[in-house]
Design a protein around this motif. Structure first.
Motif: not given
Length: 131
Positions: A56-64
């Motif tokens: 689980x993590x919070x990602x930027x649009x690109x990372x996601x």
């Protein structure tokens, strides 16, 4: 009498735009079924909370987009079934899907929230389906 003959046509023209509006939950389900991360990424908020299995993590649009692309490359989608929808609030939507892949079945839950008048994906969870 002529005025009444136009009534069915007017009703159809009035209802047609409403029927053409796609449900955002069904739209996300279709993109997941296709494994189309490029189009799915267009729905992402600037940051998105993603959980894939136990990571689980919070990602930027690109990372996601990269994370999901990797998941779909390893788990080719075969079918998607919408299990649950919360679509009574125009600014908040929640959906639960069952994704069948070559390697197994996954439960996907996601949240769409309105940001500046546009529904955006703010959370996506992919878990193994417990049977």
């Amino acid at each position: 009498m002529k005025k009444l003959s136009y009534l069915p046509l007017l009703m159809i023209l009035y209802l047609l735009p409403h029927a053409a509006v796609a449900d955002p939950i069904d739209n996300v389900a279709e993109l997941i079924k296709q494994g189309n991360t490029k189009e799915l990424a267009k729905l992402f908020a600037s940051t998105i909370d993603i959980t894939i299995l136990k990571d689980e993590n919070v990602y930027s649009k690109t990372q996601a987009s990269i994370i999901l692309e990797k998941f779909f490359n390893q788990n080719k989608p075969k079918a998607v079934k919408v299990v649950h929808k919360v679509n009574t609030n125009p600014t908040y939507r929640f959906g639960v899907l069952l994704l069948t892949t070559e390697k197994g079945t996954y439960r996907i839950s996601f949240t769409l929230n309105e940001v500046k008048g546009v529904l955006q994906l703010i959370e996506l969870r992919i878990e193994t389906e417990k049977t």
